[in-house]
Design an enzyme around this catalytic site. Structure first.
Site, mmCIF file in Angstrom:
data_model
loop_
_atom_site.group_PDB
_atom_site.id
_atom_site.type_symbol
_atom_site.label_atom_id
_atom_site.label_comp_id
_atom_site.label_asym_id
_atom_site.label_seq_id
_atom_site.Cartn_x
_atom_site.Cartn_y
_atom_site.Cartn_z
ATOM 1 N N ILE A 109 0.843 -1.198 0.000
ATOM 2 C CA ILE A 109 0.000 0.000 0.000
ATOM 3 C C ILE A 109 0.879 1.249 0.000
ATOM 4 C CG2 ILE A 109 -1.495 1.414 1.475
ATOM 5 C CD1 ILE A 109 -3.151 -0.550 0.004
ATOM 6 N N VAL A 112 2.587 1.626 -3.477
ATOM 7 C CA VAL A 112 1.720 2.105 -4.547
ATOM 8 C C VAL A 112 1.318 3.557 -4.300
ATOM 9 C CG1 VAL A 112 -0.578 1.855 -5.560
ATOM 10 C CG2 VAL A 112 0.865 -0.164 -5.246
ATOM 11 N N GLU A 113 0.989 3.878 -3.059
ATOM 12 C CA GLU A 113 0.473 5.209 -2.760
ATOM 13 C C GLU A 113 1.544 6.299 -2.843
ATOM 14 O OE1 GLU A 113 -2.512 6.291 -2.358
ATOM 15 O OE2 GLU A 113 -3.637 4.413 -2.237
ATOM 16 N N THR A 114 2.694 6.068 -2.235
ATOM 17 C CA THR A 114 3.670 7.169 -2.096
ATOM 18 C C THR A 114 5.122 6.746 -2.297
ATOM 19 O OG1 THR A 114 3.841 6.826 0.302
ATOM 20 C CG2 THR A 114 2.164 8.388 -0.468
ATOM 21 N N TYR A 300 -6.247 -1.270 -9.184
ATOM 22 C CA TYR A 300 -5.471 -0.845 -8.019
ATOM 23 C C TYR A 300 -5.230 -2.027 -7.083
ATOM 24 C CZ TYR A 300 -4.390 1.456 -3.567
ATOM 25 O OH TYR A 300 -3.798 1.817 -2.380
#
Length: 323
Positions: A109, A112-114, A300
């Site tokens: 997570i 992928v996010e940051t 996603y």
């Protein structure tokens, strides 16, 4: 570095231009007891940004899987995820055990996010939520709600003063890119310092992501996704979302053969992705559905799953164990 012109052209937001601001301030003041003048000052200092409106009109999820996957499943993102897991193994595995969530999915997570905290966003959160709540009619109701929640959050649920917070163009904050309602509902003060800090505290960051998954029904040790091979006469399926709805054995009877052993009675769904080599068919399970509560796109969820699998494989490899 020169910024695009669209990022330089901003306009102040004034209460008399936006009647909705007065109502919003009234609601927040009534719910929290906060000073209306201070709330108006915060909102008056926000800026409408055209670049935010431009960004929300071209989400990555509009791409096909063949173009979406290479954005997130890269050697650099996998290698960095392996290093990140290894560097924080003790904390990740402690929190994973505490919440029943596989640690590699917490790491994925964040990847992928940051990119593991490197790119948490440079937009003022207030600018983002004011722009989208007041200037983006297609989703104004949602973003106005998030703006209201942000204004209502107590100081100890934020990483810093409200007018200094930065994040994504959608107003998501921290390494895990939590929206205000997610901070309120799932944020965790894991380090016990009296503040939920999703920007600077790794214990809070890891635990909040794990808590989000757990509260949405993550099944400890449960499957996420598995490839399927349809036969020539496979029954066409209409799938509205990724919520599990058919036992594996029913999908098999309809012509979708698993490429690995699966529990025949496990509830699953069937997702189809347009990959680089044609259509891909996947059994997806409750834990896949949980990932889509973080972001509703099945692509996603698949990117998170595949990145998590690659990270786990790297962490558990003999070469990794010696590093």
């Amino acid at each position: 570095m020169l910024l695009p012109l669209s990022m330089l052209i901003v306009a102040p937001v004034w209460a008399d231009e936006h009647p909705g601001q007065a109502q919003l301030v009234q609601e927040v003041a009534k719910d929290t007891g906060k000073d209306p003048a201070a709330l108006n000052a915060l909102l008056d200092g926000a800026k409408k940004q055209q670049s935010i409106l431009d960004a929300i009109s071209r989400p990555a999820e509009a791409k096909p899987w063949s173009e979406y996957r290479p954005i997130f499943i890269t050697p650099a993102r996998i290698d960095e995820g392996i290093r990140f897991y290894r560097d924080h193994r003790a904390l990740l595995e402690k929190i994973g055990a505490q919440y029943g969530v596989a640690p590699e999915y917490i790491v994925a997570i964040l990847g992928v996010e940051t990119f593991y905290g490197r790119n948490t966003g440079n937009y003022k959160v207030l600018d983002a939520l004011v722009t989208l709540g007041l200037y983006y009619p297609p989703r104004a109701t949602f973003f106005r709600g998030e703006l209201k929640t942000l204004l209502e959050l107590p100081d100890n649920m934020l990483a810093g003063p409200l007018d200094t917070l930065t994040g994504s163009y959608a107003g998501a904050q921290g390494w895990g890119q939590f929206m205000p309602d997610s901070i309120r509902d799932y944020g965790v003060d894991e380090d016990g310092d009296g503040r939920i800090d999703l920007q600077n505290s790794l214990p809070d960051i890891f635990a909040s992501v794990a808590n989000y998954f757990a509260k949405h029904g993550w099944v400890k040790g449960g499957p996420v996704a598995a490839r399927a091979q349809p036969d020539a006469a496979a029954k066409p399926l209409t799938v509205k979302d990724s919520a599990p709805q058919w036992p594996v054995e029913q999908l098999e009877a309809w012509g979708y053969g698993p490429l690995q052993h699966l529990d025949p009675g496990a509830l699953s769904s069937m997702q189809t992705f347009q990959g680089a080599s044609g259509s891909e068919y996947w059994f997806t399970f409750q834990n896949f559905y949980v990932i889509t509560r973080y972001n509703r796109s099945p692509m996603y969820a698949m990117a998170v799953h595949q990145l998590a699998q690659a990270i786990a494989e790297g962490v558990n490899s003999p070469e990794s164990a010696t590093q």
